[in-house]
Design a protein around this motif. Structure first.
Motif, PDB file in Angstrom:
ATOM      1  N   ASN A  23       0.781  -0.962   0.083  1.00 22.47           N
ATOM      2  CA  ASN A  23      -0.071   0.094   0.045  1.00 22.47           C
ATOM      3  C   ASN A  23       0.916   1.258  -0.032  1.00 22.47           C
ATOM      4  O   ASN A  23       1.826   1.399   0.790  1.00 22.47           O
ATOM      5  CB  ASN A  23      -1.016   0.101   1.248  1.00 22.47           C
ATOM      6  N   VAL A  24       0.498   2.243  -0.807  1.00 22.52           N
ATOM      7  CA  VAL A  24       1.367   3.411  -1.021  1.00 22.52           C
ATOM      8  C   VAL A  24       1.243   4.361   0.292  1.00 22.52           C
ATOM      9  O   VAL A  24       2.453   4.675   0.678  1.00 22.52           O
ATOM     10  CB  VAL A  24       0.843   4.253  -2.190  1.00 22.52           C
ATOM     11  N   ASP A  25       0.273   4.515   0.658  1.00 23.25           N
ATOM     12  CA  ASP A  25       0.202   5.244   2.078  1.00 23.25           C
ATOM     13  C   ASP A  25       0.858   4.475   3.278  1.00 23.25           C
ATOM     14  O   ASP A  25       1.646   5.277   3.923  1.00 23.25           O
ATOM     15  CB  ASP A  25      -1.400   5.327   2.739  1.00 23.25           C
ATOM     16  N   GLU A  26       1.071   3.095   3.202  1.00 18.17           N
ATOM     17  CA  GLU A  26       1.731   2.722   4.532  1.00 18.17           C
ATOM     18  C   GLU A  26       3.189   2.872   4.103  1.00 18.17           C
ATOM     19  O   GLU A  26       3.876   2.968   5.031  1.00 18.17           O
ATOM     20  CB  GLU A  26       1.262   0.996   4.444  1.00 18.17           C
ATOM     21  N   TRP A  31       8.409   5.813   5.363  1.00 21.07           N
ATOM     22  CA  TRP A  31       9.690   6.574   4.901  1.00 21.07           C
ATOM     23  C   TRP A  31       9.827   7.571   6.093  1.00 21.07           C
ATOM     24  O   TRP A  31      10.732   7.979   6.436  1.00 21.07           O
ATOM     25  CB  TRP A  31       9.530   7.273   3.632  1.00 21.07           C
ATOM     26  N   LYS A  32       8.639   8.102   6.642  1.00 17.79           N
ATOM     27  CA  LYS A  32       8.697   9.183   7.652  1.00 17.79           C
ATOM     28  C   LYS A  32       9.295   8.527   9.029  1.00 17.79           C
ATOM     29  O   LYS A  32       9.736   8.932   9.669  1.00 17.79           O
ATOM     30  CB  LYS A  32       7.394   9.528   7.991  1.00 17.79           C
ATOM     31  N   ASN A  33       8.849   7.101   9.334  1.00 17.03           N
ATOM     32  CA  ASN A  33       9.471   6.471  10.529  1.00 17.03           C
ATOM     33  C   ASN A  33      11.099   6.225  10.312  1.00 17.03           C
ATOM     34  O   ASN A  33      11.650   6.393  11.289  1.00 17.03           O
ATOM     35  CB  ASN A  33       8.765   4.912  10.604  1.00 17.03           C
ATOM     36  N   LEU A  34      11.409   6.194   8.991  1.00 21.20           N
ATOM     37  CA  LEU A  34      12.925   6.072   9.121  1.00 21.20           C
ATOM     38  C   LEU A  34      13.679   7.268   9.397  1.00 21.20           C
ATOM     39  O   LEU A  34      14.611   7.183  10.026  1.00 21.20           O
ATOM     40  CB  LEU A  34      13.102   5.533   7.521  1.00 21.20           C
ATOM     41  N   VAL A  35      13.142   8.307   9.013  1.00 20.73           N
ATOM     42  CA  VAL A  35      13.663   9.808   9.209  1.00 20.73           C
ATOM     43  C   VAL A  35      13.755   9.896  10.569  1.00 20.73           C
ATOM     44  O   VAL A  35      14.440  10.522  11.604  1.00 20.73           O
ATOM     45  CB  VAL A  35      12.806  10.807   8.360  1.00 20.73           C
ATOM     46  N   GLU A  56       9.416  -0.488  -3.741  1.00 20.04           N
ATOM     47  CA  GLU A  56       9.357   0.663  -4.736  1.00 20.04           C
ATOM     48  C   GLU A  56      10.771   0.914  -5.317  1.00 20.04           C
ATOM     49  O   GLU A  56      11.784   0.717  -4.982  1.00 20.04           O
ATOM     50  CB  GLU A  56       9.064   1.809  -3.893  1.00 20.04           C
ATOM     51  N   ILE A  57      10.983   1.362  -6.618  1.00 20.71           N
ATOM     52  CA  ILE A  57      12.003   1.725  -7.423  1.00 20.71           C
ATOM     53  C   ILE A  57      12.433   3.288  -7.266  1.00 20.71           C
ATOM     54  O   ILE A  57      11.306   4.078  -6.974  1.00 20.71           O
ATOM     55  CB  ILE A  57      12.137   1.504  -8.735  1.00 20.71           C
ATOM     56  N   GLU A  77       9.200  10.295  -3.868  1.00 20.61           N
ATOM     57  CA  GLU A  77       9.499  10.073  -2.335  1.00 20.61           C
ATOM     58  C   GLU A  77      10.245   9.157  -1.897  1.00 20.61           C
ATOM     59  O   GLU A  77      10.913   9.746  -0.961  1.00 20.61           O
ATOM     60  CB  GLU A  77       7.780   9.850  -2.076  1.00 20.61           C
ATOM     61  N   LEU A  78      10.544   8.287  -2.453  1.00 17.26           N
ATOM     62  CA  LEU A  78      11.476   7.323  -1.790  1.00 17.26           C
ATOM     63  C   LEU A  78      12.888   8.102  -1.991  1.00 17.26           C
ATOM     64  O   LEU A  78      13.819   7.856  -1.220  1.00 17.26           O
ATOM     65  CB  LEU A  78      11.292   5.979  -2.621  1.00 17.26           C
ATOM     66  N   SER A  79      12.968   8.571  -3.171  1.00 16.14           N
ATOM     67  CA  SER A  79      14.541   9.371  -3.556  1.00 16.14           C
ATOM     68  C   SER A  79      14.609  10.283  -2.351  1.00 16.14           C
ATOM     69  O   SER A  79      15.749  10.703  -1.979  1.00 16.14           O
ATOM     70  CB  SER A  79      14.579   9.581  -4.931  1.00 16.14           C
ATOM     71  N   ALA A  80      13.612  11.180  -2.338  1.00 17.31           N
ATOM     72  CA  ALA A  80      13.566  12.180  -1.329  1.00 17.31           C
ATOM     73  C   ALA A  80      13.848  11.697   0.095  1.00 17.31           C
ATOM     74  O   ALA A  80      14.636  12.273   1.014  1.00 17.31           O
ATOM     75  CB  ALA A  80      12.276  13.065  -1.126  1.00 17.31           C
ATOM     76  N   CYS A  81      13.458  10.386   0.542  1.00 22.92           N
ATOM     77  CA  CYS A  81      13.652   9.870   1.738  1.00 22.92           C
ATOM     78  C   CYS A  81      15.281   9.420   2.067  1.00 22.92           C
ATOM     79  O   CYS A  81      15.817   9.710   3.124  1.00 22.92           O
ATOM     80  CB  CYS A  81      12.747   8.699   2.026  1.00 22.92           C
ATOM     81  N   PHE A  82      15.808   8.822   0.882  1.00 22.73           N
ATOM     82  CA  PHE A  82      17.382   8.462   0.742  1.00 22.73           C
ATOM     83  C   PHE A  82      17.967   9.764   1.198  1.00 22.73           C
ATOM     84  O   PHE A  82      19.201   9.886   1.797  1.00 22.73           O
ATOM     85  CB  PHE A  82      17.567   7.984  -0.329  1.00 22.73           C
ATOM     86  N   GLU A  83      17.458  10.798   0.343  1.00 23.66           N
ATOM     87  CA  GLU A  83      18.663  12.410   0.654  1.00 23.66           C
ATOM     88  C   GLU A  83      18.309  12.750   1.885  1.00 23.66           C
ATOM     89  O   GLU A  83      19.128  13.202   2.604  1.00 23.66           O
ATOM     90  CB  GLU A  83      17.814  13.064  -0.373  1.00 23.66           C
ATOM     91  N   ASP A  84      17.272  12.537   2.489  1.00 20.14           N
ATOM     92  CA  ASP A  84      17.179  13.066   4.011  1.00 20.14           C
ATOM     93  C   ASP A  84      17.975  12.157   4.935  1.00 20.14           C
ATOM     94  O   ASP A  84      18.368  12.773   5.962  1.00 20.14           O
ATOM     95  CB  ASP A  84      15.370  13.035   4.573  1.00 20.14           C
TER      96      ASP A  84
END
Length: 362
Positions: A23-26, A31-35, A56-57, A77-84
């Motif tokens: 699920n996309v929302d989950e 991603w937020k939990n990782l940050v 996700e790719i 969104e995933l790439s932005a998470c990796f950058e953060d």
């Protein structure tokens, strides 16, 4: 799940295992939990590795279908998470894709599984590698991280041309001096190669005399400028103000060179980050050097070579096979044979006339 790992006589590190939902929302919540986890445990200050199924790719090349050529918001969104998080993919060996739908009628493969590390990890384990093996019964390839792959004996260091050298006032005269004392001009590639090898010495000397250890030069010039500024305020005079102005111009020039140096080493496109961001570029350059290092190669027979000499020989054989023209049998005494059957021969004067360079006549 995040755990701390400690081995005897080895630096401690943190491991985060990830299993992203369909699920996309989950996934967005993950991603937020990782940050949040990074901030809560201060993982940005220690060695940290993240691994698992992200579902996700981040790029179209991570999808097997060539028609898939659009960057989606979920990928961004995933790439932005990796950058953060300031994490990047660990160098790995194995198949190009880590997941497949196992559908013969409509086969699809993606790179959904990743192993990510931060900068502190690269410093603590500079020789580590990741391996993705066959999935066996699963549709995902399991990943294995080897912390110490063995240090290779350094071979010859490749020559790198730094773009900032062209900004030096003596660059053109240095090139002309190196070109003039090199072997005389000819149309052979070997002669051109000799000229280029000789030019390397001149360029290395220019870089060493003016820009070696550029960060130290910037620091020393900045300290000198501070002293000159104090002196100009204490003893204001034309000479003190001129010395301060000259030092300030030199510091500005060296800072520009320093930024160009890290910009080229990072090899990234920077649009809004351009104001002496050497710390940022230094991190990217270190990560790229780590990722691009070649520790082993696989030949056509499936044999893995790992020593610098074996890797070099395999690379040379590969390019010889695709670039070198096929060898043809040489007929002995071919020229005398052709001359024997040729009735007409040009005189020496005619041969010289034909060999002359044509000129424009008005």
């Amino acid at each position: 799940m995040t755990v701390s790992v400690q081995y005897p006589d080895s630096p401690s590190f943190s491991v985060t295992a990830v299993y992203a939902a369909n699920n996309v929302d989950e996934r967005r919540e993950l991603w937020k939990n990782l940050v949040d986890t990074q901030a809560l445990l201060s993982l940005n200050l220690s060695s940290w590795i993240i691994g698992g199924d992200f579902n996700e790719i981040t790029h179209c090349a991570e999808h097997s279908e060539t028609t898939f050529n659009q960057i989606t918001p979920h990928m961004i969104e995933l790439s932005a998470c990796f950058e953060d998080l300031e994490v990047r993919d660990l160098r790995y060996h194995g198949p190009r894709f880590t997941w497949t739908n196992k559908q013969p009628d409509d086969p699809v493969a993606k790179n959904l599984d990743r192993i990510l590390v931060n900068e502190h990890w690269l410093q603590a384990f500079p020789l580590c590698q990741a391996y993705f093996s066959a999935p066996i019964i699963s549709d995902h390839s399991p990943g294995l991280v080897k912390l110490d792959c063995g240090k290779q004996v350094a071979g010859s260091k490749p020559f790198k041309f730094f773009n900032y050298l062209v900004r030096h006032p003596d660059f053109r005269s240095t090139i002309e001096a190196g070109w003039e004392i090199s072997p005389e001009d000819s149309w052979t590639l070997s002669s051109l190669s000799k000229k280029q090898k000789l030019l390397k010495k001149f360029l290395k000397s220019l870089n060493k005399d003016n820009f070696s250890d550029i960060q130290k030069r910037v620091r020393e010039t900045a300290l000198l400028l501070q002293d000159l500024q104090v002196n100009s305020l204490t003893n204001p005079s034309e000479s003190s103000f001129q010395a301060k102005r000259t030092c300030r111009d030199k510091l500005s020039f060296l800072k520009t060179i320093e930024e160009f140096f890290f910009h080229q080493k990072s090899i990234i496109k920077w649009l809004q980050l351009g104001d002496q961001n050497t710390g940022f570029f230094h991190k990217i350059a270190k990560a790229r050097n780590f990722y691009n290092a070649i520790h082993s190669l696989l030949d056509l027979q499936g044999v893995v070579v790992s020593t610098p000499q074996e890797v070099g020989n395999l690379a040379v054989c590969h390019f010889k096979a695709i670039l070198r023209p096929p060898l043809t049998a040489v007929t002995p005494h071919l020229l005398p044979l052709v001359q024997f059957f040729t009735v007409y021969h040009c005189s020496e004067d005619m041969r010289l006339t034909l060999a002359k360079i044509s000129s424009m006549r008005l």
